[in-house]
Motif scaffolding. Structure first.
Motif, mmCIF file in Angstrom:
data_model
loop_
_atom_site.group_PDB
_atom_site.id
_atom_site.type_symbol
_atom_site.label_atom_id
_atom_site.label_comp_id
_atom_site.label_asym_id
_atom_site.label_seq_id
_atom_site.Cartn_x
_atom_site.Cartn_y
_atom_site.Cartn_z
ATOM 1 N N THR A 115 0.838 -1.207 0.000
ATOM 2 C CA THR A 115 0.000 0.000 0.000
ATOM 3 C C THR A 115 0.867 1.249 0.000
ATOM 4 O O THR A 115 0.563 2.221 -0.702
ATOM 5 C CB THR A 115 -0.933 0.001 1.226
ATOM 6 O OG1 THR A 115 -1.642 -1.243 1.285
ATOM 7 C CG2 THR A 115 -1.936 1.132 1.136
ATOM 8 N N ARG A 116 1.954 1.228 0.783
ATOM 9 C CA ARG A 116 2.851 2.388 0.824
ATOM 10 C C ARG A 116 3.493 2.611 -0.552
ATOM 11 O O ARG A 116 3.632 3.760 -0.990
ATOM 12 C CB ARG A 116 3.928 2.185 1.892
ATOM 13 C CG ARG A 116 3.372 2.150 3.323
ATOM 14 C CD ARG A 116 4.474 2.460 4.342
ATOM 15 N NE ARG A 116 5.589 1.524 4.247
ATOM 16 C CZ ARG A 116 5.666 0.366 4.917
ATOM 17 N NH1 ARG A 116 4.665 0.017 5.733
ATOM 18 N NH2 ARG A 116 6.715 -0.412 4.798
ATOM 19 N N ILE A 117 3.890 1.516 -1.216
ATOM 20 C CA ILE A 117 4.473 1.630 -2.569
ATOM 21 C C ILE A 117 3.452 2.223 -3.532
ATOM 22 O O ILE A 117 3.756 3.124 -4.325
ATOM 23 C CB ILE A 117 4.957 0.252 -3.071
ATOM 24 C CG1 ILE A 117 6.122 -0.245 -2.213
ATOM 25 C CG2 ILE A 117 5.360 0.321 -4.548
ATOM 26 C CD1 ILE A 117 6.543 -1.674 -2.523
ATOM 27 N N LEU A 118 2.210 1.732 -3.435
ATOM 28 C CA LEU A 118 1.149 2.213 -4.317
ATOM 29 C C LEU A 118 0.871 3.696 -4.088
ATOM 30 O O LEU A 118 0.665 4.448 -5.037
ATOM 31 C CB LEU A 118 -0.126 1.392 -4.087
ATOM 32 C CG LEU A 118 -1.319 1.727 -4.982
ATOM 33 C CD1 LEU A 118 -0.998 1.435 -6.444
ATOM 34 C CD2 LEU A 118 -2.550 0.949 -4.545
ATOM 35 N N ILE A 119 0.881 4.121 -2.828
ATOM 36 C CA ILE A 119 0.631 5.535 -2.504
ATOM 37 C C ILE A 119 1.724 6.425 -3.085
ATOM 38 O O ILE A 119 1.453 7.498 -3.636
ATOM 39 C CB ILE A 119 0.513 5.722 -0.983
ATOM 40 C CG1 ILE A 119 -0.784 5.066 -0.479
ATOM 41 C CG2 ILE A 119 0.538 7.196 -0.603
ATOM 42 C CD1 ILE A 119 -0.904 5.024 1.028
ATOM 43 N N GLN A 120 2.984 5.964 -2.970
ATOM 44 C CA GLN A 120 4.096 6.741 -3.525
ATOM 45 C C GLN A 120 3.967 6.890 -5.039
ATOM 46 O O GLN A 120 4.159 7.975 -5.596
ATOM 47 C CB GLN A 120 5.433 6.060 -3.182
ATOM 48 C CG GLN A 120 5.785 6.077 -1.701
ATOM 49 C CD GLN A 120 6.044 7.489 -1.192
ATOM 50 O OE1 GLN A 120 6.553 8.339 -1.916
ATOM 51 N NE2 GLN A 120 5.690 7.738 0.064
ATOM 52 N N VAL A 121 3.632 5.784 -5.696
ATOM 53 C CA VAL A 121 3.461 5.820 -7.155
ATOM 54 C C VAL A 121 2.285 6.717 -7.530
ATOM 55 O O VAL A 121 2.355 7.502 -8.483
ATOM 56 C CB VAL A 121 3.247 4.392 -7.716
ATOM 57 C CG1 VAL A 121 2.915 4.442 -9.205
ATOM 58 C CG2 VAL A 121 4.481 3.539 -7.486
ATOM 59 N N SER A 122 1.199 6.617 -6.781
ATOM 60 C CA SER A 122 0.020 7.440 -7.045
ATOM 61 C C SER A 122 0.327 8.920 -6.860
ATOM 62 O O SER A 122 -0.100 9.759 -7.671
ATOM 63 C CB SER A 122 -1.121 7.018 -6.118
ATOM 64 O OG SER A 122 -2.248 7.844 -6.313
ATOM 65 N N ASP A 123 1.068 9.253 -5.790
ATOM 66 C CA ASP A 123 1.455 10.655 -5.567
ATOM 67 C C ASP A 123 2.307 11.187 -6.710
ATOM 68 O O ASP A 123 2.158 12.336 -7.136
ATOM 69 C CB ASP A 123 2.225 10.786 -4.240
ATOM 70 C CG ASP A 123 1.319 10.590 -3.034
ATOM 71 O OD1 ASP A 123 0.086 10.692 -3.199
ATOM 72 O OD2 ASP A 123 1.836 10.325 -1.935
ATOM 73 N N PHE A 124 3.212 10.335 -7.191
ATOM 74 C CA PHE A 124 4.073 10.749 -8.305
ATOM 75 C C PHE A 124 3.232 11.021 -9.551
ATOM 76 O O PHE A 124 3.445 12.016 -10.253
ATOM 77 C CB PHE A 124 5.107 9.660 -8.592
ATOM 78 C CG PHE A 124 6.024 9.989 -9.736
ATOM 79 C CD1 PHE A 124 7.112 10.826 -9.543
ATOM 80 C CD2 PHE A 124 5.788 9.468 -11.007
ATOM 81 C CE1 PHE A 124 7.962 11.146 -10.608
ATOM 82 C CE2 PHE A 124 6.616 9.773 -12.068
ATOM 83 C CZ PHE A 124 7.712 10.610 -11.864
ATOM 84 N N PHE A 125 2.265 10.129 -9.817
ATOM 85 C CA PHE A 125 1.379 10.326 -10.960
ATOM 86 C C PHE A 125 0.570 11.607 -10.806
ATOM 87 O O PHE A 125 0.392 12.368 -11.760
ATOM 88 C CB PHE A 125 0.426 9.136 -11.104
ATOM 89 C CG PHE A 125 0.885 8.112 -12.103
ATOM 90 C CD1 PHE A 125 0.408 8.126 -13.397
ATOM 91 C CD2 PHE A 125 1.789 7.138 -11.742
ATOM 92 C CE1 PHE A 125 0.828 7.185 -14.319
ATOM 93 C CE2 PHE A 125 2.220 6.191 -12.656
ATOM 94 C CZ PHE A 125 1.737 6.209 -13.956
ATOM 95 N N ALA A 126 0.050 11.822 -9.607
ATOM 96 C CA ALA A 126 -0.800 12.998 -9.370
ATOM 97 C C ALA A 126 -0.025 14.302 -9.548
ATOM 98 O O ALA A 126 -0.560 15.292 -10.048
ATOM 99 C CB ALA A 126 -1.400 12.923 -7.970
ATOM 100 N N GLN A 127 1.253 14.321 -9.123
ATOM 101 C CA GLN A 127 2.038 15.548 -9.166
ATOM 102 C C GLN A 127 2.750 15.751 -10.503
ATOM 103 O O GLN A 127 2.898 16.883 -10.970
ATOM 104 C CB GLN A 127 3.072 15.555 -8.038
ATOM 105 C CG GLN A 127 2.461 15.607 -6.642
ATOM 106 C CD GLN A 127 3.518 15.585 -5.562
ATOM 107 O OE1 GLN A 127 4.652 15.996 -5.778
ATOM 108 N NE2 GLN A 127 3.162 15.089 -4.379
#
Length: 264
Positions: A70-82
């Protein structure tokens, strides 16, 4: 030049019909994998850009330590969002530069060299080009076109810059007095089978027949490789997309299970 225009046109018609048939088979076989790939990429993009951020907010409100996926997914999602705009810009710039480089002779030579060095893809493309080259050359020689003139015509019809330069070199050596088999023997891009067949055909005075046999053999090999590659691409792409989407789903469900256990 050979005084047999009607026969040449008939052979060229058959030649291009066969090429169009092969191209149609590849396009038909690739249609479904491309569709699956586009839908998969769009699904992942929507999940990372819209679904995951909303769930992340809910997970963080509980203040519990999140599982590693979940932490890995959140980091990837944040990168996509920004930085989604940066990804789109980089991809567009890369495609633009690759197209521009491919329009130059040296750039296309380096790109084609790289493509030919890829194990399965390079072997397939080499067989397609050699099949086209030998069939075109045999057609011209069959109709009385001198070999130097035939090689001039054929080298212009070859798409791969590496093989095109090899044919130009071979043509220059033949023009200097070398035999066809002698000129092609030093090439690293033509397989031993092609060299041997040309040598046998030249010594026996049946070069056109030898070239037709090479073309037929490589044409059959190309058709077989097309069937193998297209049959493997579809399940591999579906499997890859399944792994990515499966990881996202698992990463989102793990905290829910964890919260559920905590509530109990």
């Amino acid at each position: 030049v050979g005084g047999m225009l009607e026969d040449v046109l008939k052979r060229l018609a058959g030649f291009y019909e066969k090429e169009e048939d092969v191209r149609g088979k590849i396009q038909t076989a690739m249609a479904y994998p491309i569709l699956v790939s586009c839908i998969g990429v769009l699904t992942v993009f929507v999940l990372l850009s819209f679904v995951v951020p909303k769930l992340t907010t809910i997970f963080l409100e509980f203040g519990q330590a999140l599982p590693l996926p979940t932490r890995i997914l959140i980091q990837v999602s944040d990168f996509f969002a920004q930085f989604w705009w940066l990804i789109v810009l980089f991809t567009t710039l890369f495609i633009f530069l690759l197209t521009r480089i491919n329009k130059t002779s040296e750039g296309k030579f380096r790109f084609d060299s790289l493509i030919l060095s890829i194990p399965a893809v390079g072997e397939f493309l080499k067989k397609v080009e050699i099949s086209r080259f030998t069939k075109s050359l045999a057609t011209l020689l069959d109709n009385g076109v001198p070999i130097l003139q035939a090689l001039d015509v054929v080298s212009e019809a070859v798409n791969n810059e590496v093989l095109k330069r090899e044919l130009i070199r071979i043509r220059a050596e033949i023009g200097g007095g070398a035999s066809f088999s002698g000129a092609i023997s030093s090439s690293r891009n033509f397989p031993l089978f092609v060299k041997n067949m040309i040598s046998i055909g030249e010594e026996g005075g049946m070069l056109e027949d030898a070239l037709h046999k090479v073309s037929g053999s490589y044409e059959r090999d190309s058709d077989r490789l097309v069937k193998i590659m297209t049959s493997l691409i579809e399940p591999l792409m579906i499997l890859s997309m399944g792994v990515v989407v499966g990881f996202i789903v698992i990463a989102m469900l793990l905290p829910i299970f964890q919260i559920n256990l905590m509530v109990r």
